[in-house]
Design a protein around this motif. Structure first.
Motif, mmCIF file in Angstrom:
data_model
loop_
_atom_site.group_PDB
_atom_site.id
_atom_site.type_symbol
_atom_site.label_atom_id
_atom_site.label_comp_id
_atom_site.label_asym_id
_atom_site.label_seq_id
_atom_site.Cartn_x
_atom_site.Cartn_y
_atom_site.Cartn_z
ATOM 1 N N ALA A 25 71.425 -26.175 -34.428
ATOM 2 C CA ALA A 25 70.546 -26.462 -35.573
ATOM 3 C C ALA A 25 69.593 -27.615 -35.258
ATOM 4 C CB ALA A 25 71.387 -26.795 -36.802
ATOM 5 N N LYS A 26 70.108 -28.667 -34.634
ATOM 6 C CA LYS A 26 69.256 -29.831 -34.305
ATOM 7 C C LYS A 26 68.120 -29.399 -33.371
ATOM 8 C CE LYS A 26 67.964 -33.512 -31.720
ATOM 9 N NZ LYS A 26 66.789 -34.292 -31.956
ATOM 10 N N ILE A 27 68.445 -28.612 -32.377
ATOM 11 C CA ILE A 27 67.426 -28.216 -31.396
ATOM 12 C C ILE A 27 66.399 -27.286 -32.049
ATOM 13 C CG2 ILE A 27 67.079 -26.943 -29.225
ATOM 14 C CD1 ILE A 27 69.822 -28.207 -28.352
ATOM 15 N N ARG A 28 66.867 -26.396 -32.906
ATOM 16 C CA ARG A 28 65.929 -25.490 -33.619
ATOM 17 C C ARG A 28 65.068 -26.289 -34.589
ATOM 18 N NH1 ARG A 28 68.268 -21.458 -36.880
ATOM 19 N NH2 ARG A 28 66.237 -20.450 -36.769
ATOM 20 N N ASN A 29 65.659 -27.239 -35.265
ATOM 21 C CA ASN A 29 64.882 -28.044 -36.223
ATOM 22 C C ASN A 29 63.777 -28.834 -35.523
ATOM 23 O OD1 ASN A 29 66.262 -27.172 -38.433
ATOM 24 N ND2 ASN A 29 67.717 -28.881 -38.449
ATOM 25 N N ASP A 30 64.058 -29.227 -34.288
ATOM 26 C CA ASP A 30 63.031 -29.919 -33.503
ATOM 27 C C ASP A 30 61.900 -28.967 -33.083
ATOM 28 O OD1 ASP A 30 64.475 -32.234 -33.562
ATOM 29 O OD2 ASP A 30 64.855 -32.343 -31.404
ATOM 30 N N GLY A 31 62.159 -27.658 -33.163
ATOM 31 C CA GLY A 31 61.184 -26.679 -32.661
ATOM 32 C C GLY A 31 61.489 -26.231 -31.244
ATOM 33 N N GLY A 32 62.745 -26.470 -30.811
ATOM 34 C CA GLY A 32 63.146 -26.017 -29.476
ATOM 35 C C GLY A 32 63.503 -24.536 -29.479
ATOM 36 N N ARG A 33 63.404 -23.938 -28.300
ATOM 37 C CA ARG A 33 63.764 -22.517 -28.150
ATOM 38 C C ARG A 33 65.143 -22.467 -27.490
ATOM 39 N NH1 ARG A 33 57.670 -20.677 -26.143
ATOM 40 N NH2 ARG A 33 56.682 -21.936 -27.768
ATOM 41 N N VAL A 34 66.081 -21.874 -28.185
ATOM 42 C CA VAL A 34 67.490 -21.980 -27.784
ATOM 43 C C VAL A 34 67.935 -20.784 -26.940
ATOM 44 C CG1 VAL A 34 69.855 -21.987 -28.681
ATOM 45 C CG2 VAL A 34 68.090 -23.398 -29.792
ATOM 46 N N ASP A 82 70.571 -36.274 -29.480
ATOM 47 C CA ASP A 82 69.844 -37.163 -30.392
ATOM 48 C C ASP A 82 68.818 -38.025 -29.656
ATOM 49 O OD1 ASP A 82 70.987 -36.300 -32.744
ATOM 50 O OD2 ASP A 82 72.685 -37.683 -32.586
ATOM 51 N N ASP A 83 68.945 -38.111 -28.334
ATOM 52 C CA ASP A 83 67.993 -38.932 -27.569
ATOM 53 C C ASP A 83 66.742 -38.158 -27.167
ATOM 54 O OD1 ASP A 83 69.604 -41.339 -27.413
ATOM 55 O OD2 ASP A 83 70.971 -40.125 -26.211
ATOM 56 N N PHE A 84 66.657 -36.886 -27.544
ATOM 57 C CA PHE A 84 65.513 -36.068 -27.134
ATOM 58 C C PHE A 84 64.881 -35.378 -28.342
ATOM 59 C CE2 PHE A 84 68.226 -36.241 -23.409
ATOM 60 C CZ PHE A 84 67.325 -36.364 -22.354
ATOM 61 N N SER A 85 63.594 -35.036 -28.171
ATOM 62 C CA SER A 85 62.998 -34.084 -29.110
ATOM 63 C C SER A 85 62.713 -32.819 -28.292
ATOM 64 C CB SER A 85 61.709 -34.630 -29.701
ATOM 65 O OG SER A 85 61.110 -33.576 -30.441
ATOM 66 N N PHE A 86 63.058 -31.694 -28.855
ATOM 67 C CA PHE A 86 63.024 -30.463 -28.065
ATOM 68 C C PHE A 86 61.834 -29.558 -28.403
ATOM 69 C CE2 PHE A 86 67.383 -31.959 -28.049
ATOM 70 C CZ PHE A 86 67.734 -31.837 -26.720
ATOM 71 N N ALA A 87 60.869 -30.072 -29.142
ATOM 72 C CA ALA A 87 59.747 -29.240 -29.611
ATOM 73 C C ALA A 87 59.097 -28.461 -28.467
ATOM 74 C CB ALA A 87 58.709 -30.128 -30.292
ATOM 75 N N GLY A 88 59.026 -27.155 -28.634
ATOM 76 C CA GLY A 88 58.340 -26.302 -27.673
ATOM 77 C C GLY A 88 59.072 -26.093 -26.353
ATOM 78 N N GLN A 89 60.259 -26.732 -26.200
ATOM 79 C CA GLN A 89 60.997 -26.637 -24.936
ATOM 80 C C GLN A 89 61.972 -25.447 -24.961
ATOM 81 O OE1 GLN A 89 60.840 -29.330 -22.350
ATOM 82 N NE2 GLN A 89 58.952 -29.548 -23.539
ATOM 83 N N VAL A 90 62.140 -24.827 -23.799
ATOM 84 C CA VAL A 90 63.213 -23.827 -23.679
ATOM 85 C C VAL A 90 64.478 -24.594 -23.281
ATOM 86 C CG1 VAL A 90 64.061 -21.800 -22.450
ATOM 87 C CG2 VAL A 90 61.618 -21.997 -23.000
ATOM 88 N N ASP A 107 59.035 -20.861 -31.005
ATOM 89 C CA ASP A 107 59.824 -22.056 -31.332
ATOM 90 C C ASP A 107 60.938 -21.697 -32.321
ATOM 91 O OD1 ASP A 107 58.066 -23.355 -29.736
ATOM 92 O OD2 ASP A 107 57.096 -24.519 -31.335
ATOM 93 N N ALA A 108 62.087 -22.307 -32.141
ATOM 94 C CA ALA A 108 63.257 -22.170 -33.022
ATOM 95 C C ALA A 108 63.975 -20.822 -32.911
ATOM 96 C CB ALA A 108 62.912 -22.471 -34.479
#
Ligand code: AMP
Length: 398
Positions: A44-53, A5-13, A106-107
């Motif tokens: 789900a949180k990481i994907r919703n941010d646009g992170g690559r899981v 919750d302390d991070f936004s993962f947009a575009g991050q692997v 992303d996601a």
């Protein structure tokens, strides 16, 4: 404690260490997917941010690359749980993994092959951890079940993610909930410790001494305490060599103002068998040839009274041989009282470590207590007050 919750993962692997070490059936379908389902909110949180899981896990204890331990067996289950496509890479390192990750959008979700196909994983090899680390921009540890192991992907890897390592929701919830009991629970605090042997619970009992107001000792381990006080325990399970320790623990309890509650009466059996003949005896006057296998009615009533005056409770270990229906009553009824008090809003209840988790599942009580730990051995070590490498490593680099 830094969580996702302390991070936004947009575009991050995002490399997530999960615990997908689930039991499989003979046809390799998932027999119990609890651990997979537990990680869904984190992913789900990481994907919703646009992170690559990118998911890493172990499965079983392979000594080499063996298909029966391949994580490919869980892909269909995981896709259903996440309701999205999961690409499986049949190695956790190498060109295949690198290429697949480089092509991610992303996601999207990738599952890497079993990290234990490399002996370096369990050896905690630094070079191997560094290779894994190169696959991602950020590291999330959500594998509480292996947090007590200093393996490459559970602990060693975190040093390669300074300020980019954190806990997923599974980890964070386990830590938060057990700390609610061990560090600053609302008094009166009660621990119910049961199970078969004192020897496997010594460290936990010692830890609890300074932290709880009431200690209920049930199950097989109670007989060592009863015998140490001069009781006749017949053929009940008893660790003769630990009677001195039992008396010492009772003295420590007195000195620290901890009230110990032992069984008053017990359901005795003439054999360790589901079909044994039974009778209720005083807990300290069990006839020769008989063994105590469950709490008796007076014991249940006295334990229930303690639960009812408690505000915080930890339950570790069944108070009878709950696997046999004839001797399940004590564990079931105590569980019922704990669940009812929790539902009434007067008790925070945590069930953790050992067979009490199986017991609450068997009796359908899991959803009626505040929290059931999925951590097994890791939870036991946490309760013993040990430092868990998987937690420590993230805390150092968060
Ligand atoms: P543990 O793994 O130490 O938490 O022990 C769990 C086991 O303790 C369960 O399988 C129970 O059947 C067993 N157990 C509980 N009460 C008794 C008892 N009175 N005598 C023997 N075994 C017991």
């Amino acid at each position: 404690m830094k969580t996702i919750d302390d991070f936004s993962f947009a575009g991050q692997v995002v490399l997530i260490r999960v615990d997908f070490n689930v039991p499989l059936q003979a046809d390799f379908s998932v027999a119990d997917g609890t651990r997979i389902l537990a990680t869904v909110p984190t992913i789900a949180k990481i994907r919703n941010d646009g992170g690559r899981v990118v998911l890493m896990s172990h499965l079983g204890r392979p000594s080499a690359r063996e298909d029966k331990y391949s994580l490919r067996h869980i892909v269909t289950y995981l896709e259903k749980a996440l309701q999205t496509r999961v690409s499986f890479v049949n190695d956790c390192l190498g060109e295949g993994a690198q290429t697949a990750i480089a092509q991610m959008k992303d996601a999207e979700v990738i599952l890497l092959e079993n990290v234990r196909f490399y002996a370096e994983e369990e050896a905690g090899d630094v070079a191997f951890a560094q290779k894994l680390a190169k696959l991602g921009d950020m590291y999330v540890n959500d594998a509480f079940g292996t947090a007590h192991r200093a393996h490459a992907s559970t602990a060693i890897i975190a040093q390669f993610f300074p300020k980019k390592a954190c806990f997923g929701y599974v980890m964070a919830n386990e830590i938060l909930n057990v700390n609610k009991v061990l560090k600053g629970g609302t008094p009166p605090i009660t621990a119910v410790v049961g199970g078969s042997k004192v020897s496997s619970k010594i460290a936990i009992l010692e830890q609890l001494m300074g932290r709880v107001d009431h200690l209920i000792i049930g199950g097989g381990m109670a007989y060592t305490f009863l015998r140490a006080q001069g009781g006749q325990t017949g053929n009940s399970i008893c660790e003769e060599n630990l009677q001195g320790l039992a008396l010492e623990l009772m003295a420590t309890a007195r000195a620290k103002g901890v009230q110990i509650h032992l069984p008053i009466d017990v359901v005795c059996a003439d054999a360790f068998s589901p079909e044994a003949n039974t009778q209720v005896c005083e807990a300290n006057a069990i006839p020769e040839g008989w063994q105590g296998l469950d709490a008796g009615p007076k014991t249940i009533a006295s334990f229930a009274a303690v639960v009812k005056l408690s505000k915080t409770l930890l339950w570790n270990g069944p108070i009878g041989v709950f696997e046999f229906e004839k001797f399940a009553t004590g564990t079931r009824e105590l569980g019922e009282v704990i669940a009812a008090q929790t539902e009434a809003g007067t008790l925070f209840s945590l069930v953790g470590g050992g067979d009490s988790v199986s017991a609450v599942n068997q009796f359908g009580l899991a959803k009626r207590v505040s929290y059931v730990s999925t951590g097994g051995g890791a939870m036991l070590e946490y309760l013993e007050g040990r430092t868990l490498p998987g937690i420590e490593a993230v805390l150092k680099n968060a």
